[in-house]
Design a protein around this motif. Structure first.
Motif, PDB file in Angstrom:
ATOM      1  N   HIS A   5       0.839  -1.194   0.000  1.00 39.11           N
ATOM      2  CA  HIS A   5       0.000   0.000   0.000  1.00 39.11           C
ATOM      3  C   HIS A   5       0.879   1.251   0.000  1.00 39.11           C
ATOM      4  O   HIS A   5       2.014   1.233   0.438  1.00 39.11           O
ATOM      5  N   THR A   6       0.311   2.311  -0.527  1.00 40.62           N
ATOM      6  CA  THR A   6       1.040   3.581  -0.518  1.00 40.62           C
ATOM      7  C   THR A   6       0.744   4.302   0.783  1.00 40.62           C
ATOM      8  O   THR A   6      -0.138   3.926   1.538  1.00 40.62           O
ATOM      9  N   GLU A   7       1.490   5.353   1.051  1.00 33.60           N
ATOM     10  CA  GLU A   7       1.282   6.145   2.263  1.00 33.60           C
ATOM     11  C   GLU A   7      -0.082   6.818   2.268  1.00 33.60           C
ATOM     12  O   GLU A   7      -0.542   7.255   3.300  1.00 33.60           O
ATOM     13  N   GLN A   8      -0.717   6.928   1.103  1.00 38.89           N
ATOM     14  CA  GLN A   8      -2.010   7.598   1.002  1.00 38.89           C
ATOM     15  C   GLN A   8      -3.185   6.627   1.069  1.00 38.89           C
ATOM     16  O   GLN A   8      -4.321   7.037   0.927  1.00 38.89           O
ATOM     17  N   GLN A   9      -2.899   5.337   1.288  1.00 31.11           N
ATOM     18  CA  GLN A   9      -3.970   4.340   1.334  1.00 31.11           C
ATOM     19  C   GLN A   9      -3.909   3.550   2.633  1.00 31.11           C
ATOM     20  O   GLN A   9      -2.843   3.390   3.234  1.00 31.11           O
ATOM     21  N   TYR A  10      -5.065   3.052   3.039  1.00 23.55           N
ATOM     22  CA  TYR A  10      -5.116   2.134   4.165  1.00 23.55           C
ATOM     23  C   TYR A  10      -4.512   0.812   3.734  1.00 23.55           C
ATOM     24  O   TYR A  10      -4.430   0.503   2.541  1.00 23.55           O
ATOM     25  N   THR A  11      -4.126  -0.012   4.702  1.00 23.90           N
ATOM     26  CA  THR A  11      -3.623  -1.341   4.368  1.00 23.90           C
ATOM     27  C   THR A  11      -4.765  -2.184   3.816  1.00 23.90           C
ATOM     28  O   THR A  11      -5.944  -1.895   4.046  1.00 23.90           O
ATOM     29  N   ARG A  12      -4.400  -3.211   3.115  1.00 20.33           N
ATOM     30  CA  ARG A  12      -5.412  -4.119   2.552  1.00 20.33           C
ATOM     31  C   ARG A  12      -6.275  -4.726   3.667  1.00 20.33           C
ATOM     32  O   ARG A  12      -7.484  -4.874   3.515  1.00 20.33           O
ATOM     33  N   THR A  13      -5.647  -5.071   4.778  1.00 11.23           N
ATOM     34  CA  THR A  13      -6.394  -5.628   5.911  1.00 11.23           C
ATOM     35  C   THR A  13      -7.381  -4.601   6.456  1.00 11.23           C
ATOM     36  O   THR A  13      -8.542  -4.939   6.744  1.00 11.23           O
ATOM     37  N   ALA A  14      -6.952  -3.358   6.595  1.00  8.47           N
ATOM     38  CA  ALA A  14      -7.849  -2.300   7.082  1.00  8.47           C
ATOM     39  C   ALA A  14      -9.025  -2.119   6.127  1.00  8.47           C
ATOM     40  O   ALA A  14     -10.162  -1.938   6.573  1.00  8.47           O
ATOM     41  N   MET A  15      -8.742  -2.176   4.834  1.00  9.52           N
ATOM     42  CA  MET A  15      -9.818  -2.048   3.851  1.00  9.52           C
ATOM     43  C   MET A  15     -10.811  -3.197   3.981  1.00  9.52           C
ATOM     44  O   MET A  15     -12.033  -2.988   3.972  1.00  9.52           O
ATOM     45  N   ALA A  16     -10.291  -4.417   4.089  1.00 10.17           N
ATOM     46  CA  ALA A  16     -11.166  -5.587   4.203  1.00 10.17           C
ATOM     47  C   ALA A  16     -12.025  -5.493   5.472  1.00 10.17           C
ATOM     48  O   ALA A  16     -13.238  -5.747   5.420  1.00 10.17           O
ATOM     49  N   LEU A  17     -11.411  -5.114   6.579  1.00 12.22           N
ATOM     50  CA  LEU A  17     -12.167  -4.982   7.823  1.00 12.22           C
ATOM     51  C   LEU A  17     -13.211  -3.870   7.722  1.00 12.22           C
ATOM     52  O   LEU A  17     -14.338  -4.021   8.201  1.00 12.22           O
ATOM     53  N   HIS A  18     -12.853  -2.759   7.094  1.00  9.02           N
ATOM     54  CA  HIS A  18     -13.794  -1.641   6.921  1.00  9.02           C
ATOM     55  C   HIS A  18     -15.033  -2.098   6.169  1.00  9.02           C
ATOM     56  O   HIS A  18     -16.166  -1.893   6.616  1.00  9.02           O
ATOM     57  N   TRP A  19     -14.831  -2.723   5.008  1.00 11.82           N
ATOM     58  CA  TRP A  19     -15.968  -3.105   4.166  1.00 11.82           C
ATOM     59  C   TRP A  19     -16.762  -4.256   4.770  1.00 11.82           C
ATOM     60  O   TRP A  19     -17.995  -4.284   4.676  1.00 11.82           O
ATOM     61  N   LEU A  20     -16.084  -5.189   5.426  1.00  6.59           N
ATOM     62  CA  LEU A  20     -16.794  -6.299   6.063  1.00  6.59           C
ATOM     63  C   LEU A  20     -17.668  -5.777   7.202  1.00  6.59           C
ATOM     64  O   LEU A  20     -18.854  -6.119   7.291  1.00  6.59           O
ATOM     65  N   VAL A  21     -17.099  -4.936   8.060  1.00  5.79           N
ATOM     66  CA  VAL A  21     -17.885  -4.368   9.167  1.00  5.79           C
ATOM     67  C   VAL A  21     -19.028  -3.518   8.616  1.00  5.79           C
ATOM     68  O   VAL A  21     -20.157  -3.592   9.117  1.00  5.79           O
ATOM     69  N   ALA A  22     -18.768  -2.729   7.585  1.00  5.05           N
ATOM     70  CA  ALA A  22     -19.828  -1.885   7.003  1.00  5.05           C
ATOM     71  C   ALA A  22     -20.995  -2.735   6.521  1.00  5.05           C
ATOM     72  O   ALA A  22     -22.159  -2.439   6.833  1.00  5.05           O
ATOM     73  N   LEU A  23     -20.712  -3.787   5.781  1.00 10.96           N
ATOM     74  CA  LEU A  23     -21.777  -4.661   5.274  1.00 10.96           C
ATOM     75  C   LEU A  23     -22.513  -5.366   6.405  1.00 10.96           C
ATOM     76  O   LEU A  23     -23.750  -5.453   6.403  1.00 10.96           O
ATOM     77  N   LEU A  24     -21.764  -5.855   7.383  1.00 10.33           N
ATOM     78  CA  LEU A  24     -22.397  -6.544   8.511  1.00 10.33           C
ATOM     79  C   LEU A  24     -23.265  -5.596   9.332  1.00 10.33           C
ATOM     80  O   LEU A  24     -24.343  -5.980   9.796  1.00 10.33           O
TER      81      LEU A  24
ATOM     82  N   GLY B  19     -24.597 -10.088  16.607  1.00 12.47           N
ATOM     83  CA  GLY B  19     -24.094  -8.864  17.230  1.00 12.47           C
ATOM     84  C   GLY B  19     -22.818  -9.111  18.014  1.00 12.47           C
ATOM     85  O   GLY B  19     -21.881  -8.300  17.987  1.00 12.47           O
ATOM     86  N   ILE B  20     -22.763 -10.236  18.729  1.00 13.62           N
ATOM     87  CA  ILE B  20     -21.550 -10.592  19.483  1.00 13.62           C
ATOM     88  C   ILE B  20     -20.380 -10.793  18.533  1.00 13.62           C
ATOM     89  O   ILE B  20     -19.275 -10.282  18.750  1.00 13.62           O
ATOM     90  N   LEU B  21     -20.610 -11.512  17.440  1.00 11.27           N
ATOM     91  CA  LEU B  21     -19.529 -11.740  16.469  1.00 11.27           C
ATOM     92  C   LEU B  21     -19.092 -10.435  15.801  1.00 11.27           C
ATOM     93  O   LEU B  21     -17.890 -10.214  15.610  1.00 11.27           O
ATOM     94  N   ILE B  22     -20.051  -9.595  15.468  1.00 11.75           N
ATOM     95  CA  ILE B  22     -19.702  -8.294  14.874  1.00 11.75           C
ATOM     96  C   ILE B  22     -18.920  -7.466  15.893  1.00 11.75           C
ATOM     97  O   ILE B  22     -17.942  -6.800  15.539  1.00 11.75           O
ATOM     98  N   GLY B  23     -19.331  -7.517  17.166  1.00 17.55           N
ATOM     99  CA  GLY B  23     -18.589  -6.798  18.208  1.00 17.55           C
ATOM    100  C   GLY B  23     -17.146  -7.261  18.296  1.00 17.55           C
ATOM    101  O   GLY B  23     -16.227  -6.446  18.420  1.00 17.55           O
ATOM    102  N   LEU B  24     -16.917  -8.568  18.212  1.00 22.54           N
ATOM    103  CA  LEU B  24     -15.551  -9.093  18.225  1.00 22.54           C
ATOM    104  C   LEU B  24     -14.769  -8.640  16.997  1.00 22.54           C
ATOM    105  O   LEU B  24     -13.586  -8.300  17.085  1.00 22.54           O
ATOM    106  N   LEU B  25     -15.435  -8.625  15.857  1.00 24.37           N
ATOM    107  CA  LEU B  25     -14.792  -8.148  14.636  1.00 24.37           C
ATOM    108  C   LEU B  25     -14.446  -6.659  14.743  1.00 24.37           C
ATOM    109  O   LEU B  25     -13.386  -6.224  14.285  1.00 24.37           O
ATOM    110  N   ILE B  26     -15.306  -5.893  15.373  1.00 21.07           N
ATOM    111  CA  ILE B  26     -15.045  -4.469  15.587  1.00 21.07           C
ATOM    112  C   ILE B  26     -13.824  -4.296  16.500  1.00 21.07           C
ATOM    113  O   ILE B  26     -12.980  -3.428  16.257  1.00 21.07           O
TER     114      ILE B  26
END
Length: 183
Positions: free
Chosen positions: A2-21, A53-60
């Motif tokens: 990733h570049t300095e101007q982008q989140y890491t791939r893991t951060a992106m995956a967690l962002h979109w997964l949490v958003a959808l959930l 909700g418990i699983l989403i909380g752990l993911l958060i």
């Protein structure tokens, strides 16, 4: 990488997964309000809501841990200072609400006689007393935090639309996965 101007791939995956959930869980929670109380059908679906909700909380928690260990890319200096501060404050408020929503739901469940039947298979007996006042407090906290989180998400999306549509900013590319990224 990733570049300095982008989140890491893991951060992106967690962002979109949490958003959808979260969108799914919000919808599920509001849908539950239409099911008659004190019925087996409601109990079944409420326990699914609690379990997810418990699983989403752990993911958060995982997401927050990742975020604390990996610095966010800086906001563009072309953004006015007040907007950078507002973005920081709204992200902090979203993280607080993302913690408060599952935590207050879990606490409410433990101050009722029902507890949690994890995915309708494993009974987790409540560790608190059947206390209607505490249950009501945590349930109302859960509902208020959910509404506040939903409002913050709408604000987040409106800010994104403003930056992309009106400012013609490439800020969305910070969180949207690119093919060349690795983590």
């Amino acid at each position: 990488m990733h570049t300095e101007q982008q989140y890491t791939r893991t951060a992106m995956a967690l962002h979109w997964l949490v958003a959808l959930l979260l969108v799914g869980q919000f919808s599920f929670g509001w849908w539950l309000e239409g099911i008659a109380r004190n019925t087996p059908e409601r109990a079944y679906f409420v326990n699914l809501h609690k379990s997810t909700g418990i699983l989403i909380g752990l993911l958060i928690l995982l997401r927050i841990g990742w975020r604390l260990a990996h610095r966010a890319p800086p906001l563009p200096l072309s953004m006015p200072r007040w907007q950078r501060h507002a973005a920081h404050a709204s992200h902090l408020a979203m993280y607080l609400c993302m913690l408060l929503v599952p935590l207050s739901g879990y606490l409410a469940s433990n101050f009722s006689k029902y507890g949690i039947k994890f995915f309708n298979v494993v009974k987790w007996a409540p560790w608190g007393s059947d206390d209607k006042l505490l249950y009501a407090f945590f349930k109302q906290t859960h509902e208020a935090a959910t509404v506040l989180l939903a409002a913050l998400i709408v604000l987040h999306l409106l800010a994104l639309a403003k930056h992309v549509l009106f400012d013609r900013s490439a800020i969305f590319s910070r969180i949207w996965p690119q093919r060349a990224l690795r983590d």
